[in-house]
Design a protein around this motif. Sequence first.
Motif, PDB file in Angstrom:
ATOM      1  N   VAL A  24     -32.341  -4.308   0.510  1.00  0.00           N
ATOM      2  CA  VAL A  24     -31.965  -5.029   1.756  1.00  0.00           C
ATOM      3  C   VAL A  24     -32.707  -4.485   3.000  1.00  0.00           C
ATOM      4  O   VAL A  24     -33.334  -4.463   4.164  1.00  0.00           O
ATOM      5  CB  VAL A  24     -30.443  -5.319   2.133  1.00  0.00           C
ATOM      6  N   GLY A  25     -32.642  -2.977   3.208  1.00  0.00           N
ATOM      7  CA  GLY A  25     -33.199  -1.989   3.669  1.00  0.00           C
ATOM      8  C   GLY A  25     -34.647  -1.792   3.794  1.00  0.00           C
ATOM      9  O   GLY A  25     -35.056  -1.130   4.345  1.00  0.00           O
ATOM     10  N   ALA A  26     -34.767  -2.223   3.019  1.00  0.00           N
ATOM     11  CA  ALA A  26     -36.520  -1.961   2.312  1.00  0.00           C
ATOM     12  C   ALA A  26     -37.451  -1.720   3.545  1.00  0.00           C
ATOM     13  O   ALA A  26     -37.425  -3.600   4.279  1.00  0.00           O
ATOM     14  CB  ALA A  26     -36.789  -2.526   0.993  1.00  0.00           C
ATOM     15  N   THR A  27     -38.391  -2.146   3.944  1.00  0.00           N
ATOM     16  CA  THR A  27     -39.589  -2.228   4.619  1.00  0.00           C
ATOM     17  C   THR A  27     -41.027  -2.246   3.968  1.00  0.00           C
ATOM     18  O   THR A  27     -42.018  -2.913   5.041  1.00  0.00           O
ATOM     19  CB  THR A  27     -39.875  -1.104   5.669  1.00  0.00           C
ATOM     20  N   TYR A  59     -29.120 -10.100   9.002  1.00  0.00           N
ATOM     21  CA  TYR A  59     -30.006  -9.024   7.689  1.00  0.00           C
ATOM     22  C   TYR A  59     -30.643  -8.190   8.630  1.00  0.00           C
ATOM     23  O   TYR A  59     -30.794  -6.915   8.134  1.00  0.00           O
ATOM     24  CB  TYR A  59     -31.052  -9.978   6.665  1.00  0.00           C
ATOM     25  N   ASP A  60     -31.271  -8.559   9.682  1.00  0.00           N
ATOM     26  CA  ASP A  60     -31.901  -7.254  10.621  1.00  0.00           C
ATOM     27  C   ASP A  60     -30.657  -5.636  11.760  1.00  0.00           C
ATOM     28  O   ASP A  60     -31.259  -4.721  10.963  1.00  0.00           O
ATOM     29  CB  ASP A  60     -32.350  -7.572  12.018  1.00  0.00           C
ATOM     30  N   ARG A  61     -29.434  -6.157  10.999  1.00  0.00           N
ATOM     31  CA  ARG A  61     -28.783  -5.669  11.503  1.00  0.00           C
ATOM     32  C   ARG A  61     -27.804  -5.198   9.787  1.00  0.00           C
ATOM     33  O   ARG A  61     -27.891  -3.622  10.638  1.00  0.00           O
ATOM     34  CB  ARG A  61     -27.693  -5.837  12.072  1.00  0.00           C
ATOM     35  N   LEU A  62     -28.221  -5.710   9.515  1.00  0.00           N
ATOM     36  CA  LEU A  62     -27.842  -4.838   7.796  1.00  0.00           C
ATOM     37  C   LEU A  62     -28.789  -4.436   7.379  1.00  0.00           C
ATOM     38  O   LEU A  62     -29.045  -3.242   7.135  1.00  0.00           O
ATOM     39  CB  LEU A  62     -27.612  -5.607   7.128  1.00  0.00           C
ATOM     40  N   HIS A  63     -29.748  -4.464   7.916  1.00  0.00           N
ATOM     41  CA  HIS A  63     -31.607  -3.721   7.126  1.00  0.00           C
ATOM     42  C   HIS A  63     -31.301  -2.823   7.769  1.00  0.00           C
ATOM     43  O   HIS A  63     -31.009  -1.353   7.541  1.00  0.00           O
ATOM     44  CB  HIS A  63     -32.678  -4.577   7.966  1.00  0.00           C
ATOM     45  N   GLY A  64     -31.265  -2.136   9.211  1.00  0.00           N
ATOM     46  CA  GLY A  64     -30.858  -1.049  10.091  1.00  0.00           C
ATOM     47  C   GLY A  64     -29.622  -0.231  10.112  1.00  0.00           C
ATOM     48  O   GLY A  64     -29.670   0.583   9.727  1.00  0.00           O
ATOM     49  N   GLY A  65     -28.612  -0.460   9.917  1.00  0.00           N
ATOM     50  CA  GLY A  65     -28.260   0.392   9.122  1.00  0.00           C
ATOM     51  C   GLY A  65     -27.906   0.449   7.981  1.00  0.00           C
ATOM     52  O   GLY A  65     -27.171   2.254   7.485  1.00  0.00           O
ATOM     53  N   ARG A 100     -30.739   1.483   6.580  1.00  0.00           N
ATOM     54  CA  ARG A 100     -31.557   2.308   6.400  1.00  0.00           C
ATOM     55  C   ARG A 100     -31.068   3.850   7.527  1.00  0.00           C
ATOM     56  O   ARG A 100     -31.154   5.039   6.983  1.00  0.00           O
ATOM     57  CB  ARG A 100     -32.758   2.115   7.307  1.00  0.00           C
ATOM     58  N   TYR A 101     -30.484   3.554   7.785  1.00  0.00           N
ATOM     59  CA  TYR A 101     -29.638   4.936   8.665  1.00  0.00           C
ATOM     60  C   TYR A 101     -29.221   5.056   7.978  1.00  0.00           C
ATOM     61  O   TYR A 101     -29.187   6.820   7.773  1.00  0.00           O
ATOM     62  CB  TYR A 101     -28.617   3.972   9.855  1.00  0.00           C
ATOM     63  N   LEU A 102     -27.865   4.735   6.833  1.00  0.00           N
ATOM     64  CA  LEU A 102     -26.972   5.475   6.307  1.00  0.00           C
ATOM     65  C   LEU A 102     -28.115   6.415   4.893  1.00  0.00           C
ATOM     66  O   LEU A 102     -27.448   7.325   3.924  1.00  0.00           O
ATOM     67  CB  LEU A 102     -26.485   4.732   4.904  1.00  0.00           C
ATOM     68  N   SER A 103     -29.121   5.661   4.343  1.00  0.00           N
ATOM     69  CA  SER A 103     -29.926   6.461   3.740  1.00  0.00           C
ATOM     70  C   SER A 103     -30.559   7.577   4.193  1.00  0.00           C
ATOM     71  O   SER A 103     -31.315   8.301   3.258  1.00  0.00           O
ATOM     72  CB  SER A 103     -30.869   5.353   3.025  1.00  0.00           C
ATOM     73  N   SER A 104     -30.650   7.495   5.409  1.00  0.00           N
ATOM     74  CA  SER A 104     -31.070   8.640   5.958  1.00  0.00           C
ATOM     75  C   SER A 104     -30.616   9.996   6.231  1.00  0.00           C
ATOM     76  O   SER A 104     -30.882  11.000   6.473  1.00  0.00           O
ATOM     77  CB  SER A 104     -31.709   8.112   7.768  1.00  0.00           C
ATOM     78  N   ILE A 105     -29.373   9.721   5.447  1.00  0.00           N
ATOM     79  CA  ILE A 105     -28.156  11.072   5.679  1.00  0.00           C
ATOM     80  C   ILE A 105     -28.389  11.634   4.365  1.00  0.00           C
ATOM     81  O   ILE A 105     -28.477  11.629   3.817  1.00  0.00           O
ATOM     82  CB  ILE A 105     -26.957  10.159   6.088  1.00  0.00           C
ATOM     83  N   ARG A 106     -28.737  12.843   4.797  1.00  0.00           N
ATOM     84  CA  ARG A 106     -29.584  13.227   3.690  1.00  0.00           C
ATOM     85  C   ARG A 106     -28.431  13.666   2.235  1.00  0.00           C
ATOM     86  O   ARG A 106     -28.704  13.995   1.040  1.00  0.00           O
ATOM     87  CB  ARG A 106     -29.619  15.285   4.392  1.00  0.00           C
ATOM     88  N   PRO A 107     -27.158  14.547   2.948  1.00  0.00           N
ATOM     89  CA  PRO A 107     -25.781  14.305   1.681  1.00  0.00           C
ATOM     90  C   PRO A 107     -25.905  13.064   0.574  1.00  0.00           C
ATOM     91  O   PRO A 107     -25.211  13.275   0.095  1.00  0.00           O
ATOM     92  CB  PRO A 107     -25.095  15.012   2.283  1.00  0.00           C
ATOM     93  N   ILE A 108     -25.695  12.177   0.753  1.00  0.00           N
ATOM     94  CA  ILE A 108     -25.673  10.877   0.332  1.00  0.00           C
ATOM     95  C   ILE A 108     -27.058  10.363  -0.201  1.00  0.00           C
ATOM     96  O   ILE A 108     -27.220   8.949  -0.903  1.00  0.00           O
ATOM     97  CB  ILE A 108     -25.257  10.082   1.219  1.00  0.00           C
ATOM     98  N   SER A 109     -27.812  11.404  -0.409  1.00  0.00           N
ATOM     99  CA  SER A 109     -29.581  10.650  -0.816  1.00  0.00           C
ATOM    100  C   SER A 109     -30.053  11.299  -1.891  1.00  0.00           C
ATOM    101  O   SER A 109     -30.195  12.984  -1.180  1.00  0.00           O
ATOM    102  CB  SER A 109     -30.571  10.770   0.143  1.00  0.00           C
ATOM    103  N   PRO A 110     -30.191  10.928  -2.909  1.00  0.00           N
ATOM    104  CA  PRO A 110     -30.316  11.658  -4.068  1.00  0.00           C
ATOM    105  C   PRO A 110     -31.466  12.553  -3.773  1.00  0.00           C
ATOM    106  O   PRO A 110     -32.234  12.727  -4.608  1.00  0.00           O
ATOM    107  CB  PRO A 110     -30.287  10.423  -5.434  1.00  0.00           C
TER     108      PRO A 110
END
Length: 827
Positions: free
Chosen positions: A342-345, A574-580, A582-592
Amino acid sequence: MYPRTLLDALVATGPPPWSAVGESASVVLAAGSPAPAAASGSPEAVVVFALVALPFLGAAVTPLVYRVLGDRTAYFAAGVALACLALVATLYGTEGLIEIPWIPALGVSLAFYVDGLSLLISFLASGVGVLILAYSGGYMDHEPGKMRYYATLLAFMGSMLGVALAADLIALFVFWELTSVSSFLLIGHYRESDSGRYAARKSLLITVAGGLFMLVAFLLLNVVSARALGEATFLLIGPDSMIANADAIRAALREAGLFVPVLALVGVGAAAKSAQVPLHIWLPNAMEAPTPVSAFLHSATMVKAGVYLIGRFRPLLLSEEWTLAFGVLGLLTMTVAAMLAVGATDIKELLAYSTASHLGLIVAGFAFASALGAETGAFHILNHALFKAALFLVAGIVSHEAGTRAIAELGGLRHDLPITAGITAVAALSMAGLPPFNGFYSKELLFETTYEAAHAAGGFWWIFPVVAVFGSVFTFLYSIRFLWLFVGEKPASLGDVHSPPLTMLVPPAILAALAAAVSAAPQFFVDTLVASVMSSTVPGEGHGFSVGIPTELKPAVIMSIITIGAGIALSPLYDRLHGGIRYLSSIRPISPNWYYDSGIEELQATLSPGLVSRVQNGLLRTYVVWVLAAICALALGGYVAGGVSLPAFSGTDLALPLMIVLGVAVIGAVAVNLAPSHVAGVLTLSILGFMVALFYVLASAPDLALTQLTVETLVLVVFLLVLDRLPTFYGEIERAKAARDALLASVVGVTVFVTVLVSTAADPAEPIYTFFVERAPLPGGGGGGNVVNVILVDFRAFDTMGEISVVAMAALSVLTLVAMRERGETQ
């Protein structure tokens, strides 16, 4: 009161607790369901070996074919895949083991097993391969490296067929790693691209590392099989195999305390290949490959290898630990990857995360001990391959014709691409799991499986159906978003979109038609193909099950209604979910990805510079040191690990002439180290060679002595001619390096000495030469009067051919160097 242990609940004797739910459920294990047809016979060995070998042969001749056909090589490669598909079709209805010895001393064989599971993967690898290669004829028209592309794609297909059919664990590992190597080359097809090289390296590191974990599990299983079966074996499936003695193997693993470690190691290997969380990070980057590669590797073949492994090992390791581990892994991946989709561009990024999510669904299905779990995994392997391969090819059409893959820049494509829009509708709605499309049936199976498991075990297990529904909501969202590329309004920035060539339109249309056929007649495909796959993962009698549109309101139906309803309700957001996301996946400690990139950067900054300066510094001396040190370490380590003991020394009975010759040879060897110049060193080294020739004379081997004298004289002359171009004296060397070289030389000498002692310790009752003397003159032996000639051209024919090949390659290299001597180093 329900039992608190899932295994007790699901593997209890008698019918499973949900067998009385009723035949009206959407997917039930109906008592009257037709079982799959029994195997009509054993597979023919020549067909199985031809099936595996044909793609590799096609890859080998592709460079020659490309010189003749050029861009039409795509259709040659498609023809090879079509021939493989025909061979697979001839194996339908057969089951059995084909085995030839490979390394008999270690119990390793080149064994292939044909059953429902292996045939399904083989059908997908060859059938989808035909369509992908034909599609490539249009897509790769103006792309670089087409010859390399088609050869590697065929090699990959052969590797995947080998994985599907391999019955021996070592053979399975070899083909498994071949898929990793060939996929590395395909993902990194655009060599000049930094992102392409990054993606290829990332996929190789993760998948190969996972394969090494898997190899450790295979070796542990081999060790344990000796205790369980009385004799060690690498045979996974077939008569007298591990799966045929699954209870004994499981008991031996538990007794040795190795059951959980083996389960974990197999799980890591499968998770790395099938992009399960947190090892999913390589798959989105792999979209840097040409779109046909993405469609082939990441819908029907490579990523299916991991779920194939889980399905194959399911009868062997099925337990409560298995259900917990793979149930959590599969549902977690299904949910996390669906959210990331859902967060894909990028449309290919969306499909990549979608692939990981649907593979998680398959893993979760195989996790559960009930027959419903096997049905889920088996049916969704087929369904996912059909709709996902079609969608990847659609993504290729969009990228090729619209010039962009950015989701925000696409929309309203139905006006320019009406046929592609129809294909997308069938595939995307199947991916969403909407009835009556094929993805709905396997999604219902998962819902029913998780609900019945939770209903039987209670407590913690209720999280499984909740997570299954939650992840499916996001699956619905991104599937509809992909479809909206064609249904929505066309952006003003999007220019003219041309119709794709027929070669790019027909393959996805065929895949969509097959998906529609499964949607219209799911029971036919279950009875003819999927039920036999289920039989491979649930040993015993033939298994059958029924699928269809639900006619009663059962728990699984309610779960589907909740999924679709929540998906529709969340679509405007959908756009709000997409943005949220994207934001969460940009947080380094929770990104593999952050951990991977940070680890690689740290290694490159600290370890790589020092390692390169010590290992790859351009000096021949350094390369020789590392190679010889590694060989000695492996050889001596192997002797120690194998418990090899040296023979007792009882004196020598060598004649005095032999001892004198050997003494002179030793003096010559010492003199080489004391020689002050190149010429002196070569001349003293030749003393050693000539003493070896004398040794052969005294040992009654005049032919060997003549050969040794000829070679030694020739080498001496060549050396002296070459030395004319080199400095006269060696020069100075640091004491530390001299000490290192002396130590290494001593270790090499000890290794050779020990190897000779170990290899000559045997004292056969009859000398080996009697075998050759007796059989050389016979018509069935060599049919010659000269024993040496017969040995060279008959008994050791392959050795001789190899030696001739080496000489021929050396001669070609010399001719090449002579031809290029006037061009300089940079031309």
